[in-house]
Design an enzyme around this catalytic site. Sequence first.
Site, mmCIF file in Angstrom:
data_model
loop_
_atom_site.group_PDB
_atom_site.id
_atom_site.type_symbol
_atom_site.label_atom_id
_atom_site.label_comp_id
_atom_site.label_asym_id
_atom_site.label_seq_id
_atom_site.Cartn_x
_atom_site.Cartn_y
_atom_site.Cartn_z
ATOM 1 C CB SER A 141 -50.203 18.742 -38.139
ATOM 2 O OG SER A 141 -48.864 18.338 -37.946
ATOM 3 C CB THR A 175 -45.408 14.118 -39.692
ATOM 4 O OG1 THR A 175 -44.613 15.283 -39.904
ATOM 5 C CG2 THR A 175 -45.629 13.394 -41.012
ATOM 6 C CG ASP A 176 -44.474 18.884 -37.251
ATOM 7 O OD1 ASP A 176 -43.648 17.994 -37.526
ATOM 8 O OD2 ASP A 176 -44.331 20.074 -37.619
ATOM 9 C CB THR A 232 -45.793 17.381 -44.946
ATOM 10 O OG1 THR A 232 -45.251 18.257 -43.953
ATOM 11 C CG2 THR A 232 -44.750 17.143 -46.026
#
Length: 319
Positions: A62, A95-96, A16
């Site tokens: 990610s 972030t995932d 992101t």
Amino acid sequence: MQKNSGRIVILGTGGTIAGKAAQAGDNVGYTAGQLTVADLLTSVPALKDWPLQLEQVAQLDSKDMSHAVWQQLAQRVQAHLDDPEVAGVVITHGTDTLEETAWLLHRVLMPTKPVVLTAAMRPATSLQPDGPQNLLDAVTLAAQPGVQGVLAMLAGAVYDAAGVRKWHPYRIDAFSGGDDGPVARLVEGQLLPLRPWPTGMALGVDVLQGDVAHWPKVAVVTSHAGLDAELLQAQLAAWQALGLAGVVFEGTGNGTLHVAIENAAAALKAAGCEVLRTSRCQGGSVVGAPAGALPSAGELGPGKARVELLLRALKRRSA
């Protein structure tokens, strides 16, 4: 602000933080991994005069992180850490799955220099992007004398690889450090350590060698109300036919598991498949070891526990 004299390497992987949306007010309907790490630096003028080296390792969302990218990323991080002129490494990431990548690098590298993962909850095109500040903070952290280990720098907080976890789907402060909280905070460029930096024994980057298509297979199974034992058995049987090496059982509460899972897990262990139990709770750790309970993953969530079993299987294979 005191900092190391060596250069900081920034490795880009997408996410992101490198995402773009058609409209600046859209913080959800964007496409991740559109900007290069060089593009990201243009939004951080405070880093203009820093000794930086940029490298694009991958360009993806990610959620789609792969073993192949992990393998390449670990190798590139190790190569830069081996360079005496490099003071630290920063990795821009989505972030995932950031916490999973952090745990893998922690277990494989255990660096005595800082390896700092950073990310963003809003795309680069947002009216108020959080990526530029996070990137500035990550480079600042990586340049601090005495800092070491695999760390995550997000929203002013520094987390270690063991504790970091994403607990919220869209808030800017989407990460926590579990029960222990952050390792440090960075306030207006000033580092405020709270706990010792992570240490340990490295498995070594060579544990990730070989064709990733032939790496051991490790799965995650979630325990839930109304679990169908027949479906579970069919699923596990199909996986075993593919050479299943490990299973993480994501339990309820304190790692509790449906009786159908308990029965299936006993058969898996007897067949030589390694298992761990975790909790689907976002906070805390699995504590205690009731009689007959499966081995606990402790503070590791299901994603990190799967990485742990994968690394153990790779280590056994290379022994």
